[in-house]
Design an enzyme around this catalytic site. Structure first.
Site, PDB file in Angstrom:
ATOM      1  CD  GLN A 143      -3.738  -4.313   6.545  1.00  0.00           C
ATOM      2  OE1 GLN A 143      -3.541  -3.375   5.787  1.00  0.00           O
ATOM      3  NE2 GLN A 143      -4.410  -5.389   6.176  1.00  0.00           N
ATOM      4  CG  ASP A 170     -10.338  -0.191   4.760  1.00  0.00           C
ATOM      5  OD1 ASP A 170     -10.025  -0.543   3.597  1.00  0.00           O
ATOM      6  OD2 ASP A 170      -9.747  -0.578   5.784  1.00  0.00           O
ATOM      7  CE  LYS A 197      -3.960  -2.238   2.122  1.00  0.00           C
ATOM      8  NZ  LYS A 197      -4.598  -2.719   3.346  1.00  0.00           N
TER       9      LYS A 197
END
Ligand code: NAP
Length: 294
Positions: free
Chosen positions: A99, A122, A55
């Site tokens: 995460q 997200d 990422k």
């Protein structure tokens, strides 16, 4: 002999990233600022470390700022919540990603719900879920967003298609349903209690498999010419060999019948980070009151 067109997720993801890079450059020259994505990793889960590294690398490649916060596994929930609050209040940060999975002593829901919905790249915050369903500009979850882009790479206009989604999770199945309704599909969401799933899938012009069971969807369930998007990532042990990645669809059999199909790996997987970058750009544009071009 397979007859389906193979949808190249790596190539489509590269196009999405190239488009984002151009738009980031345009933002910099017109408005003098660079979008920033903060990724928070707690603990040392090896798979999570790889995701976070990828990422960060791809964020920089499209010209955005990547900020990584790596915290020890024993970090307290209070300290993590304080970090999220700091990132919420930091104007140089446009997107925040924590995460998952988090260590067991931390309440993941509490942490995700503390992220400012405008920075929730997200798309898991209930506010974004609601915005998505009512049709307001929303940050939508990355994997379903990427899956829709792949389907549209085969057929730009999905209007009127019968779409069957197998799976109703909050991160894939449900947001996929909202996104496909936006595309004017007629949407069916199948799950573990669905009766005669084979015949449900047989009616689908677009099949989205997000079940988490290797090769669950059989070739003879597929309507000839259908578009098949396989979200599944299942690690399957091969006797005497290395583990192999398999999708939720019996690829070889389905490819004989489908019009187009995503492989695993190389299909939906590469789209997820590309869509995270797209969401970060969109978040930055929304926060600055600019037109959304992401
Ligand atoms: P999940 O939370 O485990 O949800 C699985 C869904 O499948 C549930 O809704 C479940 O139904 C349904 N299901 C399970 N067994 C079934 C059966 N026998 N018949 C019909 N439906 C059944 O999984 P997820 O997080 O959505 O992930 C799904 C798959 O996508 C996994 O393989 C995962 O690794 C993969 N994935 C890939 C990416 C990517 O980047 N490519 C991202 C996320 C996930 P119930 O609700 O009734 O239990």
């Amino acid at each position: 002999m397979s007859s389906a067109r193979v949808i190249d997720g790596k190539a489509v993801a590269a196009q999405v990233r190239a488009d984002i890079a151009k738009k980031v450059e345009a933002l910099k020259s017109a408005h003098g600022f660079t979008p920033g994505l903060a990724v928070v990793l707690v603990g040392e889960d090896p798979a999570s470390q790889v995701y976070v590294r990828n990422k960060g690398q791809q964020t920089k490649e499209v010209g955005m700022n990547s900020i990584e916060h790596k915290l020890p596994a024993e970090t307290s929930e209070a300290d993590l919540l304080a970090l999220v609050e700091n990132l919420n209040n930091d104007d140089s940060i446009n997107g925040i990603l924590v995460q998952l999975p988090l260590p067991k002593h931390i309440n993941s829901e509490k942490v995700l719900n503390t992220i400012n919905p405008d920075k929730d790249v997200d798309g898991f915050h209930p506010t974004n879920v609601g915005r998505l369903w009512v049709g307001e500009p929303a940050l939508a979850p990355c994997t379903p967003t990427g899956s829709v882009i792949l389907a549209k790479s085969v057929q730009e206009n999905l209007t009127g298609m019968n779409a069957v989604i197998i799976g109703r999770s909050n991160i894939v199945g449900k947001p996929m349903a909202a996104l496909l309704l936006r595309e004017n599909c007629t949407v069916t969401v199948a799950h573990s209690r669905t009766k005669d799933i084979a015949s449900v899938v047989k009616g689908a012009d677009l099949v989205i498999a997000a079940v988490g069971i290797a090769e669950f969807v059989k070739g003879d369930w597929i309507k000839p010419g259908a578009i098949v998007i396989d979200v599944g990532i299942n690690r399957v042990e091969v006797p005497g060999g290395k583990a192999k990645l398999k999708g939720d669809v019996d690829y070889a059999a389905a490819a004989e019948v489908a019009g187009a199909i995503t492989p695993v790996p190389g299909g939906v997987g590469p789209m997820t980070i590309a869509c995270l970058l797209k969401n970060t750009l969109q978040a930055a544009q929304m926060q600055r009151g600019l037109e959304i071009t992401a």
